[in-house]
Design a protein around this motif. Sequence first.
Motif, PDB file in Angstrom:
ATOM      1  N   THR A  61      -9.796  -0.048   4.682  1.00  0.00           N
ATOM      2  CA  THR A  61     -10.875   0.919   4.474  1.00  0.00           C
ATOM      3  C   THR A  61     -10.376   2.137   3.697  1.00  0.00           C
ATOM      4  O   THR A  61     -11.056   2.631   2.790  1.00  0.00           O
ATOM      5  N   LEU A  62      -9.197   2.624   4.038  1.00  0.00           N
ATOM      6  CA  LEU A  62      -8.642   3.787   3.337  1.00  0.00           C
ATOM      7  C   LEU A  62      -8.412   3.478   1.863  1.00  0.00           C
ATOM      8  O   LEU A  62      -8.671   4.313   0.991  1.00  0.00           O
ATOM      9  N   LEU A  63      -7.923   2.282   1.569  1.00  0.00           N
ATOM     10  CA  LEU A  63      -7.738   1.890   0.173  1.00  0.00           C
ATOM     11  C   LEU A  63      -9.073   1.849  -0.561  1.00  0.00           C
ATOM     12  O   LEU A  63      -9.179   2.249  -1.725  1.00  0.00           O
ATOM     13  N   LEU A  64     -10.106   1.354   0.128  1.00  0.00           N
ATOM     14  CA  LEU A  64     -11.430   1.275  -0.494  1.00  0.00           C
ATOM     15  C   LEU A  64     -12.055   2.654  -0.701  1.00  0.00           C
ATOM     16  O   LEU A  64     -12.841   2.850  -1.630  1.00  0.00           O
ATOM     17  N   MET A  65     -11.710   3.613   0.158  1.00  0.00           N
ATOM     18  CA  MET A  65     -12.291   4.948   0.063  1.00  0.00           C
ATOM     19  C   MET A  65     -11.602   5.821  -0.981  1.00  0.00           C
ATOM     20  O   MET A  65     -12.178   6.818  -1.433  1.00  0.00           O
ATOM     21  N   ALA A  66     -10.383   5.484  -1.356  1.00  0.00           N
ATOM     22  CA  ALA A  66      -9.617   6.329  -2.279  1.00  0.00           C
ATOM     23  C   ALA A  66     -10.256   6.367  -3.664  1.00  0.00           C
ATOM     24  O   ALA A  66     -10.852   5.386  -4.126  1.00  0.00           O
ATOM     25  N   ASN A  67     -10.126   7.508  -4.331  1.00  0.00           N
ATOM     26  CA  ASN A  67     -10.677   7.662  -5.678  1.00  0.00           C
ATOM     27  C   ASN A  67      -9.907   6.830  -6.689  1.00  0.00           C
ATOM     28  O   ASN A  67      -8.675   6.765  -6.637  1.00  0.00           O
ATOM     29  N   HIS A  68     -10.626   6.246  -7.628  1.00  0.00           N
ATOM     30  CA  HIS A  68      -9.998   5.583  -8.754  1.00  0.00           C
ATOM     31  C   HIS A  68      -9.844   6.543  -9.938  1.00  0.00           C
ATOM     32  O   HIS A  68      -8.978   6.348 -10.789  1.00  0.00           O
ATOM     33  N   MET A 110     -20.489   3.453  -4.282  1.00  0.00           N
ATOM     34  CA  MET A 110     -19.066   3.218  -4.584  1.00  0.00           C
ATOM     35  C   MET A 110     -18.910   1.864  -5.260  1.00  0.00           C
ATOM     36  O   MET A 110     -19.369   0.850  -4.748  1.00  0.00           O
ATOM     37  N   GLN A 111     -18.330   1.857  -6.441  1.00  0.00           N
ATOM     38  CA  GLN A 111     -18.208   0.629  -7.212  1.00  0.00           C
ATOM     39  C   GLN A 111     -16.742   0.343  -7.539  1.00  0.00           C
ATOM     40  O   GLN A 111     -15.865   1.157  -7.291  1.00  0.00           O
ATOM     41  N   GLY A 112     -16.506  -0.828  -8.165  1.00  0.00           N
ATOM     42  CA  GLY A 112     -15.154  -1.180  -8.577  1.00  0.00           C
ATOM     43  C   GLY A 112     -14.460  -2.052  -7.552  1.00  0.00           C
ATOM     44  O   GLY A 112     -15.081  -2.612  -6.647  1.00  0.00           O
ATOM     45  N   PHE A 117       0.225   0.252  -7.964  1.00  0.00           N
ATOM     46  CA  PHE A 117      -0.446  -1.017  -7.734  1.00  0.00           C
ATOM     47  C   PHE A 117      -1.927  -1.029  -8.088  1.00  0.00           C
ATOM     48  O   PHE A 117      -2.533  -2.080  -8.128  1.00  0.00           O
ATOM     49  N   GLN A 118      -2.523   0.140  -8.348  1.00  0.00           N
ATOM     50  CA  GLN A 118      -3.977   0.184  -8.463  1.00  0.00           C
ATOM     51  C   GLN A 118      -4.472   0.616  -9.835  1.00  0.00           C
ATOM     52  O   GLN A 118      -5.575   1.141  -9.943  1.00  0.00           O
ATOM     53  N   GLU A 119      -3.698   0.409 -10.891  1.00  0.00           N
ATOM     54  CA  GLU A 119      -4.186   0.790 -12.208  1.00  0.00           C
ATOM     55  C   GLU A 119      -5.428  -0.015 -12.549  1.00  0.00           C
ATOM     56  O   GLU A 119      -5.607  -1.132 -12.088  1.00  0.00           O
TER      57      GLU A 119
END
Length: 260
Positions: free
Chosen positions: A30-37, A1-3, A108-110
């Motif tokens: 953790t949930l924010l880190l696991m979400a798909n980009h 997992m990158q980014g 918030f995550q673009e």
Amino acid sequence: MQGWIKLHRELINKPIWTESSPEQKAILITLLLMANHDEKQWEWKGKKYVAKPGQFVTSLNSIVKMAGIGISIRNVRTALHRFEKYGFLTNESTNRNRLITIVNWGVFQEKKALPTKKATSDRQTDDKQLTTNKNVRMKECKNNNNKRHKFEICDMRLAELFFNKIRENNPSHRKPNLNKWANDIRLMRERDKRTEEQIEYLIDWTQTHEFWHANILSPAKLRKQFDTLVMQVKRDKGEKSKVTPITEARSEKYKYNLGF
């Protein structure tokens, strides 16, 4: 997992953070880190499923493992339930796994780089990160040369903020015409002589009020009821209420009286 992910500074003042335990805060990050980009293909309910950015298919055990030492399945269950009540996420489960969707992920995550001055002046869509620094906001309202629309960047920022607050109460609320919303906010500033800080405070206040959160659902309605809302905030000052009186609101943040 990158980014990487972005954390909005406003989170630290939100109940979802201030009223969460240390374990729940760890789970939230953790949930924010696991979400798909990006879009990603998963198996969901026995079929191929393309998860959108901000979504992911997982399990309680996977979240526990990702969150690390000190986090239990019970912690995760409780956190997911609380976060769903706050409108932070939606959580659909089966016997095998669960689909989690982070609400308003795109706001918030673009993935784009930090905007330049030109990119900032052209910002019109609702998938841009909201700017909360007061000095930046003042420049947005005074120095923007927007040729395509009459409204300024600060007006769009407040329109986006309003929509996000509504979505916190009702995640399924339909996306409005944000250009129209921004123009209505411009009218409040220019014709009605409301300040940006006054408008932002009433947006926050109405969307946490047990009556007004269901009745003020657009800048046009906020504009129409503005004086009535101000009077009610003043009345609340002398009563026991969870609502902060407007003359005391954010004293540490703004360092000045909001004017009513």
